[in-house]
Motif scaffolding. Structure first.
Motif, short mmCIF file in Angstrom:
data_model
loop_
_atom_site.label_atom_id
_atom_site.label_comp_id
_atom_site.label_asym_id
_atom_site.label_seq_id
_atom_site.Cartn_x
_atom_site.Cartn_y
_atom_site.Cartn_z
N LYS A 279 0.85 -1.19 0.00
CA LYS A 279 0.00 0.00 0.00
C LYS A 279 0.88 1.24 0.00
N GLU A 280 0.30 2.38 -0.32
CA GLU A 280 1.06 3.62 -0.42
C GLU A 280 1.12 4.34 0.93
N VAL A 281 2.25 4.97 1.20
CA VAL A 281 2.38 5.93 2.29
C VAL A 281 2.81 7.24 1.64
N ARG A 282 1.95 8.24 1.73
CA ARG A 282 2.20 9.48 0.99
C ARG A 282 2.23 10.68 1.93
N LEU A 283 3.29 11.46 1.84
CA LEU A 283 3.38 12.72 2.57
C LEU A 283 2.55 13.75 1.82
N VAL A 284 1.47 14.20 2.45
CA VAL A 284 0.55 15.12 1.76
C VAL A 284 0.67 16.55 2.26
N ALA A 285 1.16 16.74 3.51
CA ALA A 285 1.20 18.09 4.07
C ALA A 285 2.30 18.19 5.11
N ALA A 286 2.81 19.41 5.28
CA ALA A 286 3.84 19.67 6.28
C ALA A 286 3.69 21.09 6.80
N ALA A 287 4.01 21.27 8.08
CA ALA A 287 3.92 22.59 8.70
C ALA A 287 5.23 22.95 9.37
N ASP A 288 5.62 24.21 9.22
CA ASP A 288 6.80 24.73 9.88
C ASP A 288 6.69 26.25 9.89
N ARG A 289 7.24 26.89 10.91
CA ARG A 289 7.19 28.36 10.97
C ARG A 289 8.03 29.00 9.88
N ASP A 290 9.09 28.27 9.44
CA ASP A 290 9.98 28.78 8.40
C ASP A 290 9.75 27.99 7.12
N LEU A 291 9.07 28.60 6.17
CA LEU A 291 8.82 27.93 4.90
C LEU A 291 9.70 28.47 3.78
N ALA A 292 10.56 29.44 4.11
CA ALA A 292 11.39 30.06 3.07
C ALA A 292 12.68 29.30 2.83
N THR A 293 13.17 28.58 3.82
CA THR A 293 14.44 27.88 3.70
C THR A 293 14.34 26.72 2.70
N ASP A 294 15.36 26.59 1.86
CA ASP A 294 15.43 25.49 0.90
C ASP A 294 15.92 24.23 1.63
N ARG A 295 15.08 23.22 1.72
CA ARG A 295 15.45 21.98 2.41
C ARG A 295 16.07 20.95 1.48
N GLY A 296 16.25 21.27 0.22
CA GLY A 296 16.87 20.35 -0.72
C GLY A 296 15.97 19.22 -1.16
N ALA B 120 13.65 5.47 12.38
CA ALA B 120 12.75 4.94 13.40
C ALA B 120 11.36 5.54 13.27
N VAL B 121 11.27 6.82 12.95
CA VAL B 121 9.97 7.47 12.77
C VAL B 121 9.21 6.81 11.63
N VAL B 122 9.88 6.61 10.50
CA VAL B 122 9.20 6.02 9.35
C VAL B 122 8.84 4.56 9.61
N ALA B 123 9.64 3.85 10.39
CA ALA B 123 9.29 2.47 10.75
C ALA B 123 7.97 2.45 11.52
N ASP B 124 7.77 3.41 12.42
CA ASP B 124 6.49 3.51 13.13
C ASP B 124 5.34 3.80 12.17
N ILE B 125 5.58 4.71 11.23
CA ILE B 125 4.56 5.03 10.23
C ILE B 125 4.18 3.77 9.45
N MET B 126 5.18 3.00 9.07
CA MET B 126 4.92 1.79 8.29
C MET B 126 4.16 0.73 9.11
N ASP B 127 4.48 0.62 10.40
CA ASP B 127 3.73 -0.30 11.26
C ASP B 127 2.24 0.04 11.25
N ILE B 128 1.95 1.32 11.45
CA ILE B 128 0.56 1.76 11.48
C ILE B 128 -0.09 1.58 10.11
N ALA B 129 0.67 1.88 9.06
CA ALA B 129 0.14 1.74 7.70
C ALA B 129 -0.22 0.29 7.39
N SER B 130 0.51 -0.64 7.99
CA SER B 130 0.26 -2.06 7.68
C SER B 130 -1.15 -2.50 8.08
#
Length: 442
Positions: A35-52, A314-324
């Motif tokens: 199944k898909e795990v898709r990042l759809v939204a993100a929040a941060d106070r600084d949106l101007a910085t280039d994160r690459g 480790a964060v993404v491993a938790d996401i994948m556990d829940i996604a399963s």
């Protein structure tokens, strides 16, 4: 294909790491889960910085409330850190029916007992593997791999900053203050290092591990906590001469009759561990956790305890556990704390005075006859016997360091004796160090 939609709070170092994995490893994750795990939204106070990273397909906001209440987000990843507003955002996410994953050990240690019941009531999952040990799956081991065991002890080097400092002090014979400055320059230690070097960070992590191991409630405020700021290069050398290495350990043990946990022992302090032990070999900024169970005996987990890539992993491993288990439910997943919420108990913390250890004691005394006799007489009054006593070379101040290694006694006996010893005219009250010894580490 079923899709889990992720909203991310915080685009700092770890947040960018999580976004990078979700974007760059999207195909691998899909192949593993079906199944898909898709990042759809993100929040941060600084949106101007280039994160690459290419965020063109991701909705960005400077208001986290846009994410935690959004209809198109199924799971919220909290990477803001601290207590507030992180707690409020997580609570709002749960109230809006969203699973939560966090790397925030402070949040779990202080507010976990407020958040877990809400998640359980709503049939939601809270993942926090990254909160303890970075990329080391020590909590997953406790929750799942060792679930058939009654856990007998948990020991851990849980703070890479302290381990880096102690390693450098030993290898270079350097003073604590000098190595701390180097750690700050390298980014291992904060400008205000108190949280790390005084053991607070380790205590938060230990309180979570202990509650998970013994089915108790999280009681961070009751963890006995001492840091490493009083340790000198001479102390490290003396310990080495006696066959030990000094590590800042978090230690948790259950106490009770016939396997019933009645009280939980939790303490964080500099500890003597045998040079031949695996724990003594953990150097620099690495972490390690030893978990012992009645059937599995000793197990050990080792790796990077912090940093963008291990923590994000480790964060993404938790996401994948829940996604399963999404969207049909997460009943197949172990409860967040390893015990169903209704079975977790408010178990008392063992008073530090009742704990039993062997001790390393360093005293600075005036170089005159009868001092050692007075010290050993007081120890004998409190039923404390010595395994070794070493008188070191005289300092320029004409004071002499005395190093003692005791046999096992209670903390209460030891502290009562030290209170009398520091009252002796020949003992420098402000120059006393007490270290506890743990021979049970693997």
């Amino acid at each position: 294909m079923t899709e889990l939609r992720v909203g991310l709070l915080g685009l700092g170092t770890i947040g960018v790491g999580v976004a990078r994995i979700l974007i760059e490893q999207k195909e691998l994750i899909s192949r593993r889960l079906g199944k898909e795990v898709r990042l759809v939204a993100a929040a941060d106070r600084d949106l101007a910085t280039d994160r690459g990273l290419d965020f063109s397909d991701i909705r960005l906001s400077d208001d986290a409330n846009d994410i935690v209440t959004a209809d198109d987000v199924d799971l919220v990843v909290e990477l803001i850190g601290g207590y507030e507003p992180a707690r409020s955002f997580v609570m709002t996410a749960l109230e809006h029916g969203k699973h939560v994953v966090t790397a925030n050990k402070a949040l779990i240690a202080k507010h976990g007992e407020e958040l877990f019941p809400v998640a359980a009531e709503k049939g939601l999952q809270i993942g926090f593997e990254a909160a303890v040990g970075g990329g080391i799956p020590c909590m997953k081991a406790l929750r799942e791999g060792l679930a058939a065991n009654a856990i007998e002890s948990v020991y851990g080097i849980l703070n890479g900053t302290c381990n880096f400092i102690l390693t450098k002090m030993e290898n270079e014979g350097a003073d604590y203050a000098d190595v701390l400055k180097e750690a700050q320059a390298l980014g291992y230690a904060e400008a205000d290092p108190t949280f790390d070097v005084e053991g607070i960070d380790t205590a938060q992590k230990l309180s979570i591990l202990a509650a998970m191991a013994f089915g108790s409630k999280i009681k961070f405020e009751e963890v006995f906590t001492e840091g490493i700021s009083k340790i000198t290069a001479a102390d490290i050398e003396s310990a080495h001469e006696m066959g030990y290495r000094i590590k800042l350990l978090g230690i948790a043990k259950p106490h009770g009759a016939e396997g019933e946990v009645e009280t939980v022992e939790m303490r964080v302090h500099p500890t003597l561990v045998p040079l031949a032990s695996q724990m003594a070999q953990v150097s620099d900024s690495y972490n390690a956790v030893q978990i012992s169970g009645d059937f599995v005996e000793h197990t050990m987990y080792f790796g990077r305890g912090a940093g963008e890539r291990p923590t994000a992993s480790a964060v993404v491993a938790d996401i994948m556990d829940i996604a399963s288990g999404f969207p049909d439910g997460i009943a197949h997943l172990a409860p967040p704390m390893g015990f169903v919420q209704s079975s977790r108990r408010d178990k008392p913390t063992m008073p530090m005075a009742d704990t039993e250890c062997e001790y390393f004691i360093r005293l600075m005394v005036k170089d005159k006859p009868g001092v050692i006799a007075s010290v050993t007489s007081i120890l004998a009054d409190h039923r404390i016997s010595l395994e070794a006593l070493i008188q070191k070379e005289r300092h320029a101040s004409h004071n002499v360091p005395i190093v003692m290694l005791t046999h096992e006694t209670t903390e209460g006996n030891l502290q009562a004796a030290i209170s009398r010893i520091t009252g002796l005219e020949a003992v420098e009250e402000d120059d006393v160090l007490i270290l506890r010894k743990e021979s049970a580490v693997a």
